[in-house]
Motif scaffolding. Structure first.
Motif, PDB file in Angstrom:
ATOM      1  N   ASP A 105      75.400 -56.851 -16.217  1.00  0.00           N
ATOM      2  CA  ASP A 105      74.322 -57.361 -17.072  1.00  0.00           C
ATOM      3  C   ASP A 105      74.535 -58.842 -17.415  1.00  0.00           C
ATOM      4  OD1 ASP A 105      71.919 -57.106 -18.398  1.00  0.00           O
ATOM      5  OD2 ASP A 105      72.834 -56.499 -20.293  1.00  0.00           O
ATOM      6  N   MET A 106      75.001 -59.615 -16.421  1.00  0.00           N
ATOM      7  CA  MET A 106      75.203 -61.057 -16.611  1.00  0.00           C
ATOM      8  C   MET A 106      74.410 -61.879 -15.605  1.00  0.00           C
ATOM      9  SD  MET A 106      76.992 -62.602 -18.962  1.00  0.00           S
ATOM     10  CE  MET A 106      77.707 -64.087 -18.244  1.00  0.00           C
ATOM     11  N   TYR A 107      73.629 -61.229 -14.771  1.00  0.00           N
ATOM     12  CA  TYR A 107      72.951 -61.940 -13.680  1.00  0.00           C
ATOM     13  C   TYR A 107      71.954 -62.975 -14.223  1.00  0.00           C
ATOM     14  CZ  TYR A 107      70.165 -62.822  -9.515  1.00  0.00           C
ATOM     15  OH  TYR A 107      69.514 -63.432  -8.481  1.00  0.00           O
ATOM     16  N   GLU A 108      71.125 -62.574 -15.189  1.00  0.00           N
ATOM     17  CA  GLU A 108      70.117 -63.497 -15.708  1.00  0.00           C
ATOM     18  C   GLU A 108      70.763 -64.687 -16.407  1.00  0.00           C
ATOM     19  OE1 GLU A 108      67.423 -61.350 -18.161  1.00  0.00           O
ATOM     20  OE2 GLU A 108      66.655 -60.099 -16.516  1.00  0.00           O
ATOM     21  N   GLU A 109      71.847 -64.443 -17.138  1.00  0.00           N
ATOM     22  CA  GLU A 109      72.545 -65.539 -17.820  1.00  0.00           C
ATOM     23  C   GLU A 109      73.103 -66.540 -16.815  1.00  0.00           C
ATOM     24  OE1 GLU A 109      73.877 -68.011 -20.568  1.00  0.00           O
ATOM     25  OE2 GLU A 109      72.783 -66.186 -21.090  1.00  0.00           O
ATOM     26  N   VAL A 110      73.679 -66.039 -15.736  1.00  0.00           N
ATOM     27  CA  VAL A 110      74.245 -66.921 -14.714  1.00  0.00           C
ATOM     28  C   VAL A 110      73.139 -67.671 -13.984  1.00  0.00           C
ATOM     29  CG1 VAL A 110      75.532 -66.977 -12.537  1.00  0.00           C
ATOM     30  CG2 VAL A 110      76.327 -65.535 -14.428  1.00  0.00           C
ATOM     31  N   GLU A 111      72.030 -67.020 -13.737  1.00  0.00           N
ATOM     32  CA  GLU A 111      70.911 -67.668 -13.041  1.00  0.00           C
ATOM     33  C   GLU A 111      70.331 -68.826 -13.858  1.00  0.00           C
ATOM     34  OE1 GLU A 111      69.136 -67.026  -9.861  1.00  0.00           O
ATOM     35  OE2 GLU A 111      71.260 -66.519  -9.651  1.00  0.00           O
TER      36      GLU A 111
END
Length: 599
Positions: free
Chosen positions: A468-474
């Motif tokens: 659940d970190m994909y959007e933050e990294v993007e």
């Protein structure tokens, strides 16, 4: 005792030369030539040249012959000086870097093999810190010292031979600086080393406070609490302890230094002047030219001897540090990282603990008589209070430690029979106290397991989505190429504790291993984020053996089996529903936590 001391010193010198030769043969050869040429120059100018000029003057040699000799010496000096500048300005700086790199690579390789239990041994850790912090300095210093000793010894013999030819008794004056340097100065240096060794613990304490005050990760606590008072007390205690140690040694050191100075300089120089003056002015058995040569050679020999003694003492002192380095590099781990053995066969069918006991200290157990067997692709939850031994149990499974008693079997084979690296590769891990490195997000997730760019990108993307970190990294300008921490880059990103914990979880998700271990993967997460993470952990755990540790018992309900640990033993085991029906300690703890959540 003395033989032991000499043996240790020679061993350290041999270690320095052998290691230096292994890293840079050119440095060892040119270091020796440099110091040999320095003292060839000294012998020619300070002793031989003066004697020849005075002899030529007394024999009324022609001016042309005298100047030919002088210019020949000047030309030789110029060549030696050119070599000296070449060595000091090019060879030494270049090979210093090579030595620094070489010895650190050796230390890195060994540090990666040191048994985990060594880091809990304060005695070993103190020696380890001495080894790694001083090796890159002490190695070239010891090599230089050994070369200086050899060159200065030959130069002293040459100077004494010149004095002996003029007056045999005058050679005896060299005994005074020998006594001053090798007796009094030797004892002084030994005391200084002992003093520094006693102070290293307190110095580490002071360094810890100094480091803590300057690191940003501690800034909030320091500003919002009174913890600085505690740190200051800790610092004051360390400084006071250092002063006490120095105080115990100061008087003896002062007396030894005075004796060194008196025997090395006063007795030699004043005694030699009086003796030579008597021979020239009273007995008439020495001419003034001979007196001048003796005085010049004696003074030069004195400084050479002082330098010789300094080199010996420096080598002895550095050797004591290098001895720690040598012992560290010779350390044989109980679990060698390169240990060969069986390659684990896939799939992993079972994990079994057979009456396993373990303690970090001899006679003290953290785990006692642990026995269980996990078969098939089961999920196993470890529950219990802090200090119950849950994380230690997983460390034993990953063979970071070996049991004191009992065996651990994987596929029915004792894990000590497996090749260490191949066995540890069976595990995908997310540690509670895992560390974020000053590298990119991608590198923090893959941890050196690169294949090709496209596959790596897909693997990282999938792992970030599960964590659940994909959007933050993007949202970051460089996405997965973003540098974490600002250790080396102003553009680096500093994530929150919960976000870092998700990166650690992604690190496990990115590894396709048959056994997964999640140790408190959600301790910094809010309940909703924790729920999503554990749902994804269960999804990731399908088709593999899954171990996870959590203090929040709501997250362990769906595990196939729960082990409730207390005081290093498995007190209760079974599915969540069965444990609740038994109404034991696990059920009481679960209801207590549930009540807190409901309220």
């Amino acid at each position: 005792m003395r033989e032991g001391f000499l043996y240790r010193t020679f061993s350290s010198c041999g270690f320095a030369l052998k290691t230096g030769w292994k890293i840079s043969k050119k440095r060892v050869v040119l270091e020796f030539l440099h110091w040999a040429f320095v003292y060839v120059d000294w012998l020619i100018v300070s002793c031989v040249l003066i004697r020849f000029i005075l002899d030529m003057a007394m024999k009324r040699t022609s001016f042309e012959k005298m100047m030919l000799y002088v210019w020949s010496v000047i030309a030789l000096q110029a060549l030696l000086e050119i070599f000296g500048r070449f060595f000091e300005n090019y060879v030494r700086p270049v090979t210093d870097v090579k030595l620094y790199d070489g010895i650190n690579r050796m230390l890195y390789a060994k540090a990666c093999q040191v048994d985990m239990r060594c880091f809990e041994d304060s005695g070993f850790y103190n020696e380890y810190m001495m080894a790694v912090s001083q090796a890159h300095v002490k190695l070239p210093e010891t090599m230089e010292g050994v070369c200086q000793i050899l060159a200065r010894f030959v130069a002293m013999i040459g100077g004494m031979a010149i004095i002996y030819q003029i007056d045999r008794l005058a050679v005896l004056f060299i005994l005074f600086p020998l006594l001053g340097n090798f007796v009094f100065y030797g004892v002084l240096n030994s005391r200084i080393f002992r003093m520094e060794k006693e102070n290293i613990v307190f110095q580490r304490m002071a360094d810890y406070v100094n480091r803590t005050i300057h690191l940003g990760e501690y800034a909030k606590e320091i500003r919002m609490t009174n913890v600085f008072r505690l740190l200051k007390k800790q610092y004051d205690r360390a400084v006071t302890a250092v002063r006490k140690v120095i105080g115990r040694y100061s008087l003896g050191n002062m007396i030894l230094f005075w004796l060194f100075q008196y025997f090395t300089f006063t007795l030699l120089q004043e005694g030699a002047v009086l003796y030579a003056g008597y021979r020239v002015l009273v007995s008439g058995t020495m001419v003034f030219a001979q007196m001048a040569v003796i005085q010049t050679t004696m003074n030069s020999n004195t400084w050479t001897l002082i330098g010789f003694a300094d080199s010996v003492m420096a080598v002895v002192k550095n050797g004591l540090y290098l001895e720690q380095t040598r012992h560290f590099l010779e350390y044989e781990p109980a679990i060698p990282e390169d240990q060969d053995g069986l390659i684990p066969e896939l799939p992993i069918r079972s994990v079994e603990f057979e009456h396993v006991s373990f303690g970090y200290k001899e006679g003290s157990y953290v785990l006692k008589d642990i026995h269980f067997k996990v078969e098939g692709n089961q999920s196993v939850a470890l529950a219990g209070y802090n200090g119950a031994g849950k994380s230690t149990l997983m460390k034993l499974l990953m063979r970071l430690y070996d049991p004191v008693e009992g065996r651990i079997l994987v596929n029915g084979i004792d894990i000590r029979e497996y090749q260490v690296k191949a066995y540890r590769d069976l595990f995908a891990t997310a540690f509670q106290n895992g560390k974020i490195f000053a590298n990119t997000i991608e590198e923090n997730i893959l941890m050196g397991r690169h294949t090709d760019e496209e596959k790596d990108r897909e693997k990282v993307e999938r792992a970030l989505k599960l964590a659940d970190m994909y959007e933050e990294v993007e949202r970051q300008p460089l996405r997965e190429k973003t540098i974490l921490t600002r250790e080396f880059s102003k553009e680096g990103v500093v994530f929150s504790g919960g976000q870092n914990q998700k990166i650690l979880a992604a690190r496990a998700f990115a590894k396709d291993s048959p056994i997964a271990v999640f140790d408190e993967p959600s301790s910094a997460l809010d309940p909703i984020a924790e729920y999503h993470l554990f749902e994804n952990i269960k999804e990731y755990g399908r088709g593999r053996i899954l171990f996870f540790i959590s203090h929040r018992l709501s997250s362990v309900r769906d595990a196939d089996v729960v082990f409730y640990l207390k005081n290093g033993r498995i007190k209760e085991r079974g599915p969540h529903g069965e444990l609740m029906d038994r109404n034991g300690e696990y059920a009481s703890l679960y209801r207590l936590q549930a009540k807190n959540y409901q309220s």
